[in-house]
Design an enzyme around this catalytic site. Structure first.
Site, PDB file in Angstrom:
ATOM      1  CB  CYS A   1      16.214 -61.489  22.355  1.00 43.40           C
ATOM      2  SG  CYS A   1      17.927 -61.781  21.900  1.00 43.40           S
TER       3      CYS A   1
ATOM      4  CG  ASP B   1      18.985 -64.209  17.763  1.00 48.87           C
ATOM      5  OD1 ASP B   1      19.214 -64.768  18.839  1.00 48.87           O
ATOM      6  OD2 ASP B   1      19.412 -63.071  17.466  1.00 48.87           O
TER       7      ASP B   1
ATOM      8  CB  CYS C   1      22.356 -65.110  22.741  1.00 48.20           C
ATOM      9  SG  CYS C   1      21.092 -63.877  22.521  1.00 48.20           S
TER      10      CYS C   1
ATOM     11  CB  CYS D   1      20.739 -62.987  12.332  1.00 51.33           C
ATOM     12  SG  CYS D   1      20.345 -62.208  10.795  1.00 51.33           S
TER      13      CYS D   1
END
Lengths: 396, 143
Positions: free
Chosen positions: B104, B37, B60, B35
């Site tokens: 996130c 992350d 990211c 994915c």
């Protein structure tokens, strides 16, 4: 310092293109459809631009239809071929897995409307073969649409040979040449192309303008109704300043190819050689059969968006096929199509150079990428696992 | 408008508490490389207080910033406070995240909870199971 290395996204307009536009923004403001002198001046300019771009592509002026850009041209070409095919009961289309979304999304819509589409494998090197196309053609095939050069990894397809296969089989052949025109020689006659899309802002022209070339005899269908412009195939008052800018930019780009192609290719190879020094990184797409300015790498253990942001901090503008840069969950369909696993595709970096790029800039990019990749790897749990042997490297 | 707030960029450019704690009391890892992350949190706990915390993140800019901010929010705090950390608190402390990046901050909350659960499990401390709901699934992991 700023180094712009995202020329596949868009280019800086050339001075030549800007100056070609100015008279049509300031003085020659007529509507080409008007009968009076002011309108007819604009009409003359429009037809002059059409003749010039036609000559540069090896086409005739009547085969050129100005559009709002590459996406519109792709949509119109594919829709038109589908309509022509359906009339003859032919509803099969051949394309590749890594086309631009302007092509892929149009094909997806056609699939919902009853068409069947074969998406050819582009292999690990990012190239299709004419033999694949020949093997996929059936009596139901009405169109083959394959991009001239890929927008992410820059691989150049064997267009001339594919065109020959299509011509022998009596199947229309469209190519999205948005990334190719102005960067490598393209000639619709020599390359056996029936329809071609291009976009001005990819070769230092203005945004919002492009064209569709359709070989004489191909009856296009309109996407936009409302007027008799572009021989009834594209309604709407012509964007004369942009068209003039496009014609000037294309002339300049095509005429300087003998000088720019070898120079930009050498810069590309210098950049590839430098980035190849970074461990567990790999070039995406064939090393030689690619656009002069295109470099695309995957680096294991890191994610592309953070790479881009840190490069931007160092003044380097680049792009990535990471999902995080697109707002979608999946990384680039192009990188997946050449067989990169998801976790590796997230760590991709595209650098696209142009004729203004210098060797010093290339060297600065190499240093910056090396430093940023190392910095991000040092905080990456994935990198730690790779180094510990808890996770296997995909790229040696 | 910039993609991220100044706060996000600050924590992304100068992440706090990056690294590993050898012999940590609790370690939590959430996310999936597929994915894009992965967050890993290391906790050192003394007298029911988070005496040290470190993180490693593959992801990211907002994933790195969310990890950094989450560690700042719990460092030196009682364990009970760390358990109450929410993704909203992380997002607010960062002056907001773009809508498609909110996950996130969710990962940051989950990573800390996972590390806390690991701490309890390792030390045989009883806890309320409802504090640690199963990790959410993201659709691309099922591809």
């Amino acid at each position: 310092m700023r180094i712009y290395a995202d020329n596949a996204a868009t280019t800086k307009m050339s001075r030549t293109a800007i100056e070609a536009m100015l008279p049509y923004l300031e003085n020659v403001y007529g509507n080409p459809s008007s009968l009076h002198t002011v309108g007819q001046e604009a009409k003359e300019a429009l037809e002059d631009a059409r003749a010039r771009v036609a000559a540069l592509l090896g086409a005739t002026p009547r085969e050129i239809y100005f559009t709002s850009g590459g996406s519109e041209a792709d949509n119109q070409a594919i829709r038109s071929a589908a309509i022509l095919g359906k009339r003859k009961g032919r509803t099969h289309i051949i394309s590749t897995a890594f086309e631009h979304h302007a092509v892929l999304h149009t094909l997806k819509k056609l699939e919902k409307e009853g068409f069947t589409v074969t998406y050819l494998d582009v292999h690990e090197n990012g190239l299709v073969t004419p033999e694949q196309v020949a093997a996929a053609i059936t009596p139901e095939t009405c169109l083959v649409t394959i991009m001239y050069a890929n927008n992410e990894i820059g691989t150049i397809q064997p267009i001339r040979a594919i065109g020959e296969v299509c011509r022998k089989a009596g199947v229309l052949f469209h190519t999205d040449a948005v990334q190719a025109v102005g960067h490598i020689p393209v000639n619709v006659v020599e390359d056996n192309i029936d329809m071609l899309s291009l976009s001005a802002h990819k070769f230092h022209g203005p945004k919002g303008v492009g064209l569709l070339y359709a070989k004489r005899g191909i009856i296009l269908s309109s996407l936009i109704e409302g007027g008799a412009q572009e021989r009834n195939k594209r309604a709407g008052t012509e964007n004369i300043p942009a068209i003039m800018g496009m014609a000037a930019a294309l002339e300049e780009a095509v005429r300087s190819l003998p000088e720019t192609m070898p120079r930009v290719s050498a810069l590309r190879d210098r950049l590839i050689a430098g980035l190849n020094e970074i461990p567990h990184g790999a070039l995406n797409g064939d090393a030689k059969t690619r656009l002069p300015g295109n470099v695309n790498f995957c680096f294991e253990g890191i994610e592309g968006e953070s790479l881009l942001l840190l490069l931007d901090d160092k003044g380097i503008c680049a792009s990535s096929g990471s999902a995080c840069t697109s707002g979608s969950l999946d990384p680039s369909h192009v990188l997946l199509a050449i067989g990169r696993p998801h976790e590796v595709a997230h760590g991709s970096l595209r650098l696209t150079l142009d004729a203004s790029t210098t060797e010093a800039e290339v060297d600065a990019i190499i240093t910056a990428v090396r430093d940023v990749v190392q910095y991000l790897r040092n905080m990456s749990p994935v990198w730690r696992e790779l180094m510990n042997g808890e996770r296997k490297f995909v790229i040696d | 408008m910039a993609l991220y707030s100044e706060k996000v960029m600050d924590h992304f450019r100068n992440p706090r508490n990056v690294g590993v704690i050898e012999n940590a009391d609790g370690v939590g890892e959430v996310g999936n490389a597929k994915c894009g992350d992965i967050m890993k949190i290391y906790l050192k706990i003394d007298n029911d207080t988070i005496s040290d915390v470190k993180f490693e993140t593959f992801g990211c800019g907002s994933a790195i910033a969310s990890s950094s901010m989450a560690t700042e929010l719990i460092k030196g705090k009682p364990v009970a406070d760390a358990l109450k950390l929410t993704n909203q608190a992380v997002t607010e402390a960062l002056d907001g995240l773009p809508a498609h990046k909110l996950h996130c901050s969710v990962l940051a909350e989950e990573a800390i909870k996972a590390a806390m659960k690991d701490y309890y499990d390792r030390h045989g401390i009883a806890y309320d199971e409802s504090l640690f709901p199963a990790e959410h699934d993201c659709e691309s992991c099922e591809v």
